[in-house]
Design a protein around this motif. Structure first.
Motif, short mmCIF file in Angstrom:
data_model
loop_
_atom_site.label_atom_id
_atom_site.label_comp_id
_atom_site.label_asym_id
_atom_site.label_seq_id
_atom_site.Cartn_x
_atom_site.Cartn_y
_atom_site.Cartn_z
N LYS A 36 13.27 47.69 -26.32
CA LYS A 36 13.28 47.68 -24.86
C LYS A 36 11.88 47.38 -24.35
O LYS A 36 10.90 47.91 -24.88
CB LYS A 36 13.78 49.02 -24.31
CG LYS A 36 15.26 49.25 -24.60
CD LYS A 36 15.79 50.49 -23.93
CE LYS A 36 17.28 50.61 -24.19
NZ LYS A 36 17.85 51.85 -23.67
N ASP A 81 23.50 45.44 -12.65
CA ASP A 81 23.89 44.22 -13.35
C ASP A 81 24.02 44.53 -14.84
O ASP A 81 23.21 45.26 -15.40
CB ASP A 81 22.83 43.14 -13.13
CG ASP A 81 23.32 41.77 -13.54
OD1 ASP A 81 22.50 40.85 -13.63
OD2 ASP A 81 24.53 41.63 -13.77
N GLY A 114 23.77 44.23 -18.80
CA GLY A 114 22.77 43.67 -19.68
C GLY A 114 23.39 42.68 -20.64
O GLY A 114 24.51 42.21 -20.45
N ILE A 156 22.66 37.83 -20.06
CA ILE A 156 22.59 38.25 -18.66
C ILE A 156 22.82 37.01 -17.79
O ILE A 156 22.24 35.94 -18.04
CB ILE A 156 21.23 38.89 -18.35
CG1 ILE A 156 21.11 40.23 -19.11
CG2 ILE A 156 21.04 39.11 -16.86
CD1 ILE A 156 19.74 40.87 -19.02
N HIS A 164 20.32 33.90 -16.85
CA HIS A 164 19.28 33.68 -17.85
C HIS A 164 19.54 32.36 -18.57
O HIS A 164 20.63 32.14 -19.09
CB HIS A 164 19.24 34.83 -18.86
CG HIS A 164 18.55 36.05 -18.34
ND1 HIS A 164 18.17 37.09 -19.16
CD2 HIS A 164 18.13 36.37 -17.09
CE1 HIS A 164 17.55 38.01 -18.43
NE2 HIS A 164 17.52 37.60 -17.17
N HIS A 197 15.36 40.35 -22.94
CA HIS A 197 16.23 41.51 -22.77
C HIS A 197 17.22 41.48 -23.91
O HIS A 197 17.94 40.49 -24.08
CB HIS A 197 16.93 41.46 -21.42
CG HIS A 197 15.98 41.47 -20.27
ND1 HIS A 197 15.57 42.63 -19.66
CD2 HIS A 197 15.32 40.47 -19.65
CE1 HIS A 197 14.71 42.33 -18.69
NE2 HIS A 197 14.54 41.03 -18.67
N GLY A 248 20.41 42.81 -26.41
CA GLY A 248 21.67 43.52 -26.51
C GLY A 248 21.55 44.68 -27.47
O GLY A 248 20.49 44.88 -28.09
#
Lengths: 112, 114
Positions: free
Chosen positions: A45, B1, B3, B26, B29, B104, B106
């Motif tokens: 993250k 929203d 991910g 997303i 993207h 980002h 998963g």
């Protein structure tokens, strides 16, 4: 030489301590830099982006040293919840390439 | 929203079987990335797409691996035939596409090939 290198650790520090990690990169043309946090068996993250002038987010400070080709992450007043693996990511961004290369991560254990 | 969404979360299969991993990036993207993570090698970039087109697949281990992105909201990574050394966590990630845009991720697919 690997494109992105980190000391794997573990760094064992007491609560409240200040700890710093470095991440070196080989491509001097690299444009974007990030720090990610990864908990055990979870996805990475985003912790923070690293800007040229350095940036701070609460207890976390990120710095970029282009001359020596490394980025750093400083954590002040460590909490037990900061225990995780910290990954750096570099985007070499040469000739239109756009891929993020990750270091293998530095493990941090904050001890009570 | 929402991910980045990956499926399945876990996959256990026997050597020689075909494995298909799925990813929904997303919305909005333009870039999609497939990574593989192992203790020994860390996070390795396998392939990435821009606007559904594969841009760099130099990280794909061998011909047994293939990836597709038929539209902006779906990608697959296929391994055929699978081998025990393919056991790893496979992550899909997406990004807006600006130079300073982060990835980002998963939740990953944990693949075990026996």
């Amino acid at each position: 030489r690997k494109e992105v290198e980190q000391d794997p650790g573990p760094f064992n520090v007491p609560e409240g301590a200040t700890v710093a990690f470095n991440c070196t990169y080989s491509n001097s043309a690299s444009q974007s830099f990030f720090w990610y946090r990864q908990d055990c068996r979870k996805e990475p993250k985003l912790l923070m982006s690293v800007y040229s002038s350095g940036n701070e987010d609460g207890r976390f400070t990120a710095q970029l040293n282009r001359a020596s080709q490394y980025i750093s992450l400083l954590i002040r007043d460590s909490k037990l919840s900061d225990s995780a693996t910290y990954l750096c990511a570099v985007n070499p961004s040469t000739s239109g390439t756009y891929k993020y290369i990750f270091g293998t991560g530095t493990r941090l254990k904050v001890l009570a | 929203d929402a991910g980045v969404i990956q499926s399945p979360r876990h996959e256990v299969t026997e050597m020689g079987q075909e494995v298909t991993l799925r990813c929904k990036p997303i919305s909005g993207h333009d870039y999609l990335f497939w990574y593989r993570q192992t203790m020994m090698r860390g996070l390795e970039l396998l392939i990435y797409f821009n606007n559904n087109v594969p841009i760099d697949d130099s990280g794909m281990p061998e011909d047994r691996f293939s990836a597709k992105m038929p539209n902006a909201s779906f990608s697959t990574l296929k391994i055929q035939p699978s081998e025990p050394r393919d056991s790893a966590v496979y992550f899909c990630a997406s990004s807006l596409g600006d130079i300073g845009s982060p990835l980002h991720f998963g939740n990953g697919t944990r693949l075990t090939v026996t």
